[in-house]
Write a protein that holds these residues in place. Sequence first.
Motif, mmCIF file in Angstrom:
data_model
loop_
_atom_site.group_PDB
_atom_site.id
_atom_site.type_symbol
_atom_site.label_atom_id
_atom_site.label_comp_id
_atom_site.label_asym_id
_atom_site.label_seq_id
_atom_site.Cartn_x
_atom_site.Cartn_y
_atom_site.Cartn_z
ATOM 1 N N ILE A 179 10.111 33.445 -41.575
ATOM 2 C CA ILE A 179 9.389 32.750 -42.652
ATOM 3 C C ILE A 179 10.184 31.479 -42.919
ATOM 4 O O ILE A 179 11.287 31.525 -43.477
ATOM 5 C CB ILE A 179 9.282 33.613 -43.938
ATOM 6 N N MET A 180 9.640 30.375 -42.457
ATOM 7 C CA MET A 180 10.356 29.089 -42.551
ATOM 8 C C MET A 180 10.137 28.529 -43.955
ATOM 9 O O MET A 180 9.157 27.835 -44.202
ATOM 10 C CB MET A 180 9.790 28.114 -41.511
ATOM 11 N N ASP A 181 11.044 28.822 -44.861
ATOM 12 C CA ASP A 181 10.802 28.454 -46.255
ATOM 13 C C ASP A 181 11.872 27.484 -46.773
ATOM 14 O O ASP A 181 13.005 27.480 -46.295
ATOM 15 C CB ASP A 181 10.783 29.735 -47.113
ATOM 16 N N GLY B 179 10.180 22.130 -49.228
ATOM 17 C CA GLY B 179 9.878 21.351 -50.426
ATOM 18 C C GLY B 179 11.112 21.154 -51.294
ATOM 19 O O GLY B 179 11.407 20.032 -51.726
ATOM 20 N N ARG B 180 11.861 22.247 -51.517
ATOM 21 C CA ARG B 180 13.067 22.147 -52.355
ATOM 22 C C ARG B 180 14.126 21.289 -51.684
ATOM 23 O O ARG B 180 14.816 20.504 -52.321
ATOM 24 C CB ARG B 180 13.615 23.553 -52.658
ATOM 25 N N TRP B 181 14.251 21.412 -50.379
ATOM 26 C CA TRP B 181 15.219 20.611 -49.616
ATOM 27 C C TRP B 181 14.936 19.120 -49.854
ATOM 28 O O TRP B 181 15.855 18.339 -50.100
ATOM 29 C CB TRP B 181 15.102 20.964 -48.130
ATOM 30 N N ASP C 266 9.915 13.181 -51.249
ATOM 31 C CA ASP C 266 8.633 13.846 -51.307
ATOM 32 C C ASP C 266 8.658 15.141 -50.467
ATOM 33 O O ASP C 266 9.384 15.220 -49.479
ATOM 34 C CB ASP C 266 7.585 12.883 -50.725
ATOM 35 N N ARG C 267 7.857 16.132 -50.870
ATOM 36 C CA ARG C 267 7.844 17.411 -50.142
ATOM 37 C C ARG C 267 7.558 17.249 -48.646
ATOM 38 O O ARG C 267 8.111 17.957 -47.814
ATOM 39 C CB ARG C 267 6.795 18.351 -50.749
ATOM 40 N N LEU C 268 6.696 16.282 -48.330
ATOM 41 C CA LEU C 268 6.343 16.087 -46.908
ATOM 42 C C LEU C 268 7.561 15.685 -46.064
ATOM 43 O O LEU C 268 7.627 15.988 -44.877
ATOM 44 C CB LEU C 268 5.233 15.034 -46.758
ATOM 45 N N GLY D 53 10.412 16.969 -46.353
ATOM 46 C CA GLY D 53 11.018 18.255 -46.001
ATOM 47 C C GLY D 53 10.299 18.895 -44.815
ATOM 48 O O GLY D 53 10.934 19.419 -43.897
ATOM 49 N N HIS D 54 8.982 18.851 -44.832
ATOM 50 C CA HIS D 54 8.219 19.435 -43.719
ATOM 51 C C HIS D 54 8.536 18.699 -42.421
ATOM 52 O O HIS D 54 8.700 19.303 -41.372
ATOM 53 C CB HIS D 54 6.714 19.365 -44.005
ATOM 54 N N PHE D 55 8.625 17.377 -42.553
ATOM 55 C CA PHE D 55 8.930 16.527 -41.400
ATOM 56 C C PHE D 55 10.274 16.930 -40.784
ATOM 57 O O PHE D 55 10.391 17.105 -39.574
ATOM 58 C CB PHE D 55 8.950 15.070 -41.903
ATOM 59 N N ASP E 296 -4.207 26.406 -50.962
ATOM 60 C CA ASP E 296 -4.352 26.039 -52.373
ATOM 61 C C ASP E 296 -3.325 25.016 -52.846
ATOM 62 O O ASP E 296 -3.282 24.678 -54.021
ATOM 63 C CB ASP E 296 -4.247 27.290 -53.260
ATOM 64 N N ARG E 297 -2.495 24.531 -51.960
ATOM 65 C CA ARG E 297 -1.531 23.482 -52.353
ATOM 66 C C ARG E 297 -2.271 22.157 -52.548
ATOM 67 O O ARG E 297 -3.411 22.009 -52.109
ATOM 68 C CB ARG E 297 -0.474 23.336 -51.254
ATOM 69 N N PRO E 298 -1.588 21.168 -53.177
ATOM 70 C CA PRO E 298 -2.257 19.871 -53.376
ATOM 71 C C PRO E 298 -2.819 19.327 -52.052
ATOM 72 O O PRO E 298 -2.206 19.494 -51.008
ATOM 73 C CB PRO E 298 -1.132 18.970 -53.892
HETATM 74 C C1 IPE Z 1 7.853 26.200 -46.255
HETATM 75 O O1 IPE Z 1 8.457 25.399 -47.204
HETATM 76 C C2 IPE Z 1 6.770 25.516 -45.481
HETATM 77 C C3 IPE Z 1 5.393 25.904 -45.856
HETATM 78 C C4 IPE Z 1 5.057 26.853 -46.686
HETATM 79 C C5 IPE Z 1 4.323 25.159 -45.236
HETATM 80 P P1 IPE Z 1 7.827 25.221 -48.662
HETATM 81 O O2 IPE Z 1 6.877 24.085 -48.608
HETATM 82 O O3 IPE Z 1 7.293 26.501 -49.149
HETATM 83 O O4 IPE Z 1 9.113 24.800 -49.500
HETATM 84 P P2 IPE Z 1 9.523 25.316 -50.943
HETATM 85 O O5 IPE Z 1 9.512 26.812 -50.889
HETATM 86 O O6 IPE Z 1 8.513 24.779 -51.908
HETATM 87 O O7 IPE Z 1 10.887 24.768 -51.152
#
Ligand code: IPE
Length: 253
Positions: A20-22, A25-27, A34-36, A38-40, A72-74
């Motif tokens: 579970i790659m979690d 967003g917090r990183w 921006d959260r993106l 982190g995904h990048f 359901d995220r933005p």
């Molecule tokens: C995991 O990181 C990636 C996805 C769910 C797509 P999050 O986006 O859940 O990051 P946090 O948990 O808000 O920090």
Amino acid sequence: MSQLLEKIDKKSLPRHIAIIMDGNGRWAKEQGQDRLFGHFHGVESVRNIVEGCAELGIEYLTLYAFSTENWDRPEYEVAGLMELLVSTIRKEIETLNKNKIRLHVIGDMGMLPEYASKELEEALEITRNNPGLNLVMALSYSGRWELLNAVKNIASEVKKGTMNVEEIDQDTLQRYLCTNGIPDPELMIRTSGEYRISNFLLYQLAYAELYFTDVRWPDFRKENLYEAILDYQGRERRFGKTSEQVEEKSESL
Ligand code: IPE
Ligand code: IPE
Ligand code: MG
């Protein structure tokens, strides 16, 4: 060579690791981004861990990339994630192929935008005969969705008269899951300090060893993977039996 890597017993590796790659967003937020962002950066971890698993000879790696609930995220985050998915596949397909990696997808593909499912279909086709690591991407996936789907499909077979209720056993149910043909994960890793399953592989994780780390996904690298595998190798998997029974069996091997 890494000291941790040397300590790993290559004869008792998990066949299947699920992650579970979690924490993307917090990183990002911790760096005022921006959260993106982190995904990048999470994509670099995917690359590193896929490479690490392939080098070790792990047979299956399942990555939870997007859950049913994540829709359901933005809107901007969902759109950004879909674009990232497509551009990453496009960029990585050659490397995957060169390293003999076979791509699989589990989840509700019908929910994906057409341009994304098309790109995925192509990647599945290109890598389908590769004999190396099986990389399973869980996309628009949730365990409850998968189980509901299986129940509906089994019920319709019974209704059609092509299956008897008495015949239904564990093997039947397994065949109707998205993971048909894939062994259950022995090790499940979740990053970023959350201690929950979040609707991941609910059926398949029945006897998986669970490993949790505070490291956020964009910081997760091969060394962290080795640590998780070493931790796994230090555990006694009893499957409901007693410790004595398990020891007896391993002595007689
Ligand atoms: C995991 O990181 C990636 C996805 C769910 C797509 P999050 O986006 O859940 O990051 P946090 O948990 O808000 O920090
Ligand atoms: C689980 O992470 C889904 C993925 C990593 C793809 P979430 O961040 O969505 O899970 P919750 O909401 O913290 O349980
Ligand atoms: Mg999260």
